[in-house]
Design a protein around this motif. Structure first.
Motif, PDB file in Angstrom:
ATOM      1  N   GLY A 190       0.826  -1.195   0.000  1.00  0.00           N
ATOM      2  CA  GLY A 190       0.000   0.000   0.000  1.00  0.00           C
ATOM      3  C   GLY A 190       0.862   1.247   0.000  1.00  0.00           C
ATOM      4  O   GLY A 190       1.893   1.301  -0.668  1.00  0.00           O
ATOM      5  N   THR A 191       0.457   2.243   0.789  1.00  0.00           N
ATOM      6  CA  THR A 191       1.162   3.515   0.865  1.00  0.00           C
ATOM      7  C   THR A 191       1.735   3.714   2.262  1.00  0.00           C
ATOM      8  O   THR A 191       1.033   3.523   3.260  1.00  0.00           O
ATOM      9  CB  THR A 191       0.216   4.681   0.535  1.00  0.00           C
ATOM     10  OG1 THR A 191      -0.267   4.522  -0.800  1.00  0.00           O
ATOM     11  CG2 THR A 191       0.925   6.019   0.651  1.00  0.00           C
ATOM     12  N   GLY A 192       3.007   4.083   2.336  1.00  0.00           N
ATOM     13  CA  GLY A 192       3.650   4.346   3.605  1.00  0.00           C
ATOM     14  C   GLY A 192       4.342   5.689   3.603  1.00  0.00           C
ATOM     15  O   GLY A 192       4.932   6.096   2.586  1.00  0.00           O
ATOM     16  N   GLN A 193       4.253   6.395   4.733  1.00  0.00           N
ATOM     17  CA  GLN A 193       4.941   7.667   4.901  1.00  0.00           C
ATOM     18  C   GLN A 193       5.695   7.664   6.226  1.00  0.00           C
ATOM     19  O   GLN A 193       5.134   7.293   7.266  1.00  0.00           O
ATOM     20  CB  GLN A 193       3.957   8.842   4.891  1.00  0.00           C
ATOM     21  CG  GLN A 193       3.389   9.176   3.517  1.00  0.00           C
ATOM     22  CD  GLN A 193       2.557  10.436   3.562  1.00  0.00           C
ATOM     23  OE1 GLN A 193       1.534  10.489   4.228  1.00  0.00           O
ATOM     24  NE2 GLN A 193       2.987  11.459   2.838  1.00  0.00           N
ATOM     25  N   PHE A 194       6.962   8.061   6.166  1.00  0.00           N
ATOM     26  CA  PHE A 194       7.790   8.150   7.370  1.00  0.00           C
ATOM     27  C   PHE A 194       8.330   9.570   7.444  1.00  0.00           C
ATOM     28  O   PHE A 194       8.988  10.043   6.522  1.00  0.00           O
ATOM     29  CB  PHE A 194       8.940   7.150   7.321  1.00  0.00           C
ATOM     30  CG  PHE A 194       9.614   6.920   8.653  1.00  0.00           C
ATOM     31  CD1 PHE A 194       9.480   5.711   9.311  1.00  0.00           C
ATOM     32  CD2 PHE A 194      10.392   7.909   9.253  1.00  0.00           C
ATOM     33  CE1 PHE A 194      10.094   5.494  10.538  1.00  0.00           C
ATOM     34  CE2 PHE A 194      11.000   7.700  10.474  1.00  0.00           C
ATOM     35  CZ  PHE A 194      10.859   6.489  11.121  1.00  0.00           C
ATOM     36  N   TYR A 195       8.038  10.240   8.567  1.00  0.00           N
ATOM     37  CA  TYR A 195       8.507  11.609   8.770  1.00  0.00           C
ATOM     38  C   TYR A 195       9.420  11.616   9.991  1.00  0.00           C
ATOM     39  O   TYR A 195       8.992  11.315  11.102  1.00  0.00           O
ATOM     40  CB  TYR A 195       7.328  12.549   8.974  1.00  0.00           C
ATOM     41  CG  TYR A 195       7.733  13.984   9.232  1.00  0.00           C
ATOM     42  CD1 TYR A 195       8.248  14.770   8.199  1.00  0.00           C
ATOM     43  CD2 TYR A 195       7.603  14.547  10.489  1.00  0.00           C
ATOM     44  CE1 TYR A 195       8.618  16.089   8.428  1.00  0.00           C
ATOM     45  CE2 TYR A 195       7.973  15.859  10.727  1.00  0.00           C
ATOM     46  CZ  TYR A 195       8.478  16.627   9.696  1.00  0.00           C
ATOM     47  OH  TYR A 195       8.862  17.926   9.925  1.00  0.00           O
ATOM     48  N   GLN A 196      10.698  11.956   9.770  1.00  0.00           N
ATOM     49  CA  GLN A 196      11.668  11.987  10.859  1.00  0.00           C
ATOM     50  C   GLN A 196      12.058  13.426  11.160  1.00  0.00           C
ATOM     51  O   GLN A 196      12.710  14.094  10.368  1.00  0.00           O
ATOM     52  CB  GLN A 196      12.925  11.169  10.521  1.00  0.00           C
ATOM     53  CG  GLN A 196      13.914  11.086  11.682  1.00  0.00           C
ATOM     54  CD  GLN A 196      15.086  10.167  11.395  1.00  0.00           C
ATOM     55  OE1 GLN A 196      15.184   9.575  10.332  1.00  0.00           O
ATOM     56  NE2 GLN A 196      15.973  10.035  12.371  1.00  0.00           N
ATOM     57  N   GLU A 197      11.642  13.867  12.343  1.00  0.00           N
ATOM     58  CA  GLU A 197      11.928  15.222  12.787  1.00  0.00           C
ATOM     59  C   GLU A 197      13.121  15.251  13.729  1.00  0.00           C
ATOM     60  O   GLU A 197      13.697  16.300  13.996  1.00  0.00           O
ATOM     61  CB  GLU A 197      10.686  15.797  13.469  1.00  0.00           C
ATOM     62  CG  GLU A 197      10.718  17.276  13.725  1.00  0.00           C
ATOM     63  CD  GLU A 197       9.408  17.774  14.291  1.00  0.00           C
ATOM     64  OE1 GLU A 197       9.367  18.075  15.491  1.00  0.00           O
ATOM     65  OE2 GLU A 197       8.421  17.840  13.535  1.00  0.00           O
ATOM     66  N   GLY A 198      13.489  14.078  14.255  1.00  0.00           N
ATOM     67  CA  GLY A 198      14.600  13.964  15.190  1.00  0.00           C
ATOM     68  C   GLY A 198      14.766  12.509  15.583  1.00  0.00           C
ATOM     69  O   GLY A 198      14.217  11.609  14.958  1.00  0.00           O
ATOM     70  N   GLY A 199      15.534  12.283  16.643  1.00  0.00           N
ATOM     71  CA  GLY A 199      15.715  10.922  17.120  1.00  0.00           C
ATOM     72  C   GLY A 199      16.642  10.114  16.230  1.00  0.00           C
ATOM     73  O   GLY A 199      17.288  10.638  15.316  1.00  0.00           O
ATOM     74  N   THR A 200      16.673   8.802  16.489  1.00  0.00           N
ATOM     75  CA  THR A 200      17.558   7.901  15.757  1.00  0.00           C
ATOM     76  C   THR A 200      16.773   6.717  15.222  1.00  0.00           C
ATOM     77  O   THR A 200      16.065   6.043  15.975  1.00  0.00           O
ATOM     78  CB  THR A 200      18.690   7.378  16.668  1.00  0.00           C
ATOM     79  OG1 THR A 200      19.445   8.494  17.172  1.00  0.00           O
ATOM     80  CG2 THR A 200      19.622   6.456  15.911  1.00  0.00           C
ATOM     81  N   HIS A 201      16.899   6.474  13.927  1.00  0.00           N
ATOM     82  CA  HIS A 201      16.243   5.348  13.260  1.00  0.00           C
ATOM     83  C   HIS A 201      17.339   4.405  12.773  1.00  0.00           C
ATOM     84  O   HIS A 201      18.087   4.730  11.853  1.00  0.00           O
ATOM     85  CB  HIS A 201      15.395   5.856  12.095  1.00  0.00           C
ATOM     86  CG  HIS A 201      14.678   4.789  11.343  1.00  0.00           C
ATOM     87  ND1 HIS A 201      14.070   5.011  10.122  1.00  0.00           N
ATOM     88  CD2 HIS A 201      14.464   3.474  11.617  1.00  0.00           C
ATOM     89  CE1 HIS A 201      13.513   3.900   9.695  1.00  0.00           C
ATOM     90  NE2 HIS A 201      13.747   2.942  10.571  1.00  0.00           N
ATOM     91  N   THR A 202      17.413   3.232  13.399  1.00  0.00           N
ATOM     92  CA  THR A 202      18.426   2.236  13.053  1.00  0.00           C
ATOM     93  C   THR A 202      17.758   1.056  12.372  1.00  0.00           C
ATOM     94  O   THR A 202      16.800   0.492  12.902  1.00  0.00           O
ATOM     95  CB  THR A 202      19.169   1.753  14.306  1.00  0.00           C
ATOM     96  OG1 THR A 202      19.759   2.877  14.973  1.00  0.00           O
ATOM     97  CG2 THR A 202      20.263   0.754  13.951  1.00  0.00           C
ATOM     98  N   VAL A 203      18.260   0.671  11.193  1.00  0.00           N
ATOM     99  CA  VAL A 203      17.687  -0.429  10.417  1.00  0.00           C
ATOM    100  C   VAL A 203      18.747  -1.520  10.260  1.00  0.00           C
ATOM    101  O   VAL A 203      19.856  -1.255   9.803  1.00  0.00           O
ATOM    102  CB  VAL A 203      17.213   0.045   9.032  1.00  0.00           C
ATOM    103  CG1 VAL A 203      16.602  -1.102   8.253  1.00  0.00           C
ATOM    104  CG2 VAL A 203      16.207   1.178   9.181  1.00  0.00           C
TER     105      VAL A 203
END
Length: 231
Positions: A190-203
Motif C-alpha cells: 500500500g502507501t507508507g509515509q515516514f517523517y523523521q523530525e529527530g531521534g535515531t532510526h536504526t535499520v
C-alpha cells in the motif's frame, strides 16, 4: 531332572504385577486468551474496562477494537499480540504509552489499523519502551498511525507501513530511538509515509520505499522525509 523355579525372580514378578502403574501425564497447555477493551477512556490496568474484568496477562492477546483513549504506564504484561483497531465512521482508538515497558512476544506482534473511516493510533512518549519480537504493522488493510514523541521502540523483525494494497501507514519520529532488526518497509503493498523530525532510526537490513512500486498488478508508494536526527 526338574528345574526348580527361582523364588527371587518369581517374587519380583508378582510384586511388579501388584504395584499400581504410574503414568506421568503432562499438564495441558494453557489456552491462549484474547482480552477485549470494552470502550471508553481509561487506564490499561483498570480491570473493569476489559471484557470479563481481566487485564491482559502474559501469553494473552490484547485487542483494542472499540473506541476511546487508553493510557499505558504499567509494568510489563507481555502479551503475544496487540491490535489497535477502529471500525466505522467516528470510531477512534488510541493508545498513549507514557512510561513503563511493554514487550509483545508474538510473530505478528503489533497491528494498528482502522477501516471504514475509523482512526487508530499508537502514541509513544516520555520514557515509554515498546518492544515487539515480531513485526510491527502500521496500516494493514486500512490506515494506521504511530507517533514516537520520545521513548524507545524496538522491532524484532520488520517495521511495515501500508502492508496491504489500499492500506496506509504513517510513522512520525520526533525524538527517542527506533531500532528495527529487519527492514523498514515504507509502503509494502500500500502507501507508507515516514517523517523523521529527530531521534535515531536504526535499520538492521534494508530501508525499502514502495516495495512493489514497479509491479503492474500491485502498486505501492513509499515516502521518507528527514528533517533532523540520525539514521
Amino acid at each position: 531332572m526338574i528345574k526348580q523355579p527361582d523364588l527371587w525372580t518369581s517374587w519380583f514378578a508378582i510384586l511388579a504385577l501388584t504395584l499400581p502403574l504410574w503414568v506421568v501425564v503432562p499438564p495441558p497447555a494453557e489456552a491462549q486468551v484474547t482480552r477485549y477493551w470494552i470502550g471508553g477512556n481509561g487506564n490499561w490496568a483498570t480491570s473493569s474496562l476489559w471484557l470479563g474484568g481481566i487485564v491482559p496477562a502474559a501469553g494473552d492477546k490484547a485487542v483494542l477494537n472499540s473506541y476511546g483513549d487508553v493510557f499505558y504506564s504499567s509494568t510489563n504484561p507481555s502479551p503475544t499480540e496487540l491490535k489497535i483497531i477502529a471500525d466505522g465512521t467516528g470510531m477512534t482508538m488510541n493508545l498513549y504509552h507514557s512510561s513503563g515497558s511493554l514487550s509483545i512476544s508474538g510473530e505478528n506482534s503489533l497491528t494498528v489499523d482502522a477501516v471504514n473511516d475509523g482512526y487508530a493510533s499508537y502514541i509513544l512518549y516520555n520514557t515509554g519502551i515498546l518492544s515487539t519480537a515480531g513485526s510491527s504493522v502500521i496500516g494493514g488493510v486500512g490506515s494506521g498511525e504511530f507517533y514516537q514523541v520520545a521513548g524507545t521502540k524496538r522491532v524484532g523483525v520488520d517495521l511495515i507501513l501500508g502492508r496491504d494494497s489500499g492500506g496506509y501507514g504513517y510513522y512520525q519520529l520526533e525524538e527517542g530511538s527506533l531500532t528495527v532488526a529487519g527492514s523498514s518497509l515504507i509502503g509494502q503493498s500500500g502507501t507508507g509515509q515516514f517523517y523523521q523530525e529527530g531521534g535515531t532510526h536504526t535499520v538492521g537490513k534494508d530501508l525499502i520505499l514502495g516495495r512493489y512500486a514497479n509491479y503492474a498488478s500491485e502498486e505501492s508508494v513509499g515516502d521518507y522525509e528527514k528533517q533532523r536526527g540520525h539514521m
